[in-house]
Design an enzyme around this catalytic site. Structure first.
Site, PDB file in Angstrom:
ATOM      1  N   GLY A 134      68.388 -50.208  20.773  1.00  0.00           N
ATOM      2  CA  GLY A 134      68.463 -51.480  20.047  1.00  0.00           C
ATOM      3  C   GLY A 134      69.819 -51.729  19.402  1.00  0.00           C
ATOM      4  CE1 TYR A 194      62.376 -54.861   8.541  1.00  0.00           C
ATOM      5  CE2 TYR A 194      62.106 -57.228   8.797  1.00  0.00           C
ATOM      6  CZ  TYR A 194      62.815 -56.071   9.050  1.00  0.00           C
ATOM      7  OH  TYR A 194      63.963 -56.117   9.808  1.00  0.00           O
ATOM      8  CE  LYS A 216      65.399 -54.066   7.236  1.00  0.00           C
ATOM      9  NZ  LYS A 216      66.446 -53.093   7.576  1.00  0.00           N
TER      10      LYS A 216
END
Ligand SMILES: NC(=O)c1ccc[n+]([C@@H]2O[C@H](COP(=O)([O-])OP(=O)(O)OC[C@H]3O[C@@H](n4cnc5c(N)ncnc54)[C@H](O)[C@@H]3O)[C@@H](O)[C@H]2O)c1
Length: 248
Positions: free
Chosen positions: A18, A154, A158
């Protein structure tokens, strides 16, 4: 392409695939030797780095484990003797509703996406301070501004990355070390393809100013820039690289 990072050593977490793989390849093309920590051996990335003419060291290392990170840092120091650039890229992002999430799920997200920054920075800042220069680049996400269901854990991490970046920058600038973040939008990687419903790519692209799906190549330039001397007077910032999705 210039070799702006000749003689530098870059650590890239999550460099087996990735985005992390693309960062490792680009930083090697820029001239840096690369150390990779990931959950599996990053042989494909190792080959890319060597094909770019640089040295590669790949390790299986859980970035949320103090023991693993300490062993990894010792290995990097033994092999390369320094760390100039640290890209805190490793991360997980499974969709999960808040209702279904239990405390272990929450803790795992915090551990992999946030504890890793603490551990990696603790491990490599001494080398950067000793050398009087360093570049730390953390991975945030445009989820920090967009409201996406099933991403409470999440999104928390972040947004946390942005706070960590700003606060740490204020403590290490005097040592010639910059701390910045990049916030990609949706990028097509093996994991986003598996995790996401297929229609999500076109839906997101339609909401962007640039109406196509990003690939890892679209976001490597920002990391290359932040790692370079050109970004020496820029710190505590988050570069949004999302084709105009967030419009924050
Ligand atoms: N792909 C996107 O659309 C996107 C968008 C915004 C932000 N990001 C962020 O970019 C980063 C990379 O995303 P990606 O799509 O390339 O993910 P990916 O799943 O393709 O790769 C993740 C990498 O992290 C590593 N990793 C995961 N858990 C780890 C652990 N505990 N210890 C060590 N390594 C671990 C994996 O081994 C792998 O190398 C993540 O932080 C993600 O949140 C991705």
């Amino acid at each position: 392409m210039g070799r702006s990072l000749e003689g530098k050593v870059a650590v890239v977490t999550g460099g087996s695939k990735g985005l992390g793989q693309a960062y490792a390849k680009r930083l090697a093309e820029d001239g840096a030797d690369i150390a990779i920590a990931a959950t599996s051996l990053a042989q494909e990335t190792e080959k890319m780095v060597k094909d770019a003419g640089r040295k590669a060291e790949v390790s299986v290392c859980d970035v949320s484990s103090p023991e693993d990170v300490s062993k990894f840092a010792a290995l990097v120091m033994e092999k390369f003797g320094r760390c100039d650039i640290l890209v805190n890229n490793a991360g997980i992002y499974p969709y999960q509703s808040f209702d279904q999430m239990n405390f272990d799920d929450w803790r795992k997200m915090m551990a992999v996406n946030l504890d890793s920054l603490f551990l990696m920075c603790k491990a490599f800042l001494p080398s950067m301070k000793q050398n009087g220069c360093g570049r730390i680049i953390n991975l945030s996400s445009t989820v920090s501004w967009l409201v996406i269901p099933d991403y409470t854990h999440y999104t928390t991490t972040k947004m946390g990355v942005i706070g960590f970046t700003r606060a740490l920058a204020s403590e290490v600038g005097e040592f010639g070390i910059t701390v910045n973040a990049i916030a990609p939008g949706l990028v097509r990687t093996g994991t986003t393809e598996t995790n996401s419903p297929p229609e999500i790519f076109d839906m997101v692209a339609a909401r962007q100013a640039i109406k196509r799906t990003a690939t890892p190549d679209d976001v490597v330039g920002a990391v290359s820039f932040l790692a370079s001397d050109d970004a020496a007077f820029m710190t505590g910032q988050t570069l949004i690289v999302d084709g105009g999705l967030a419009r924050a």
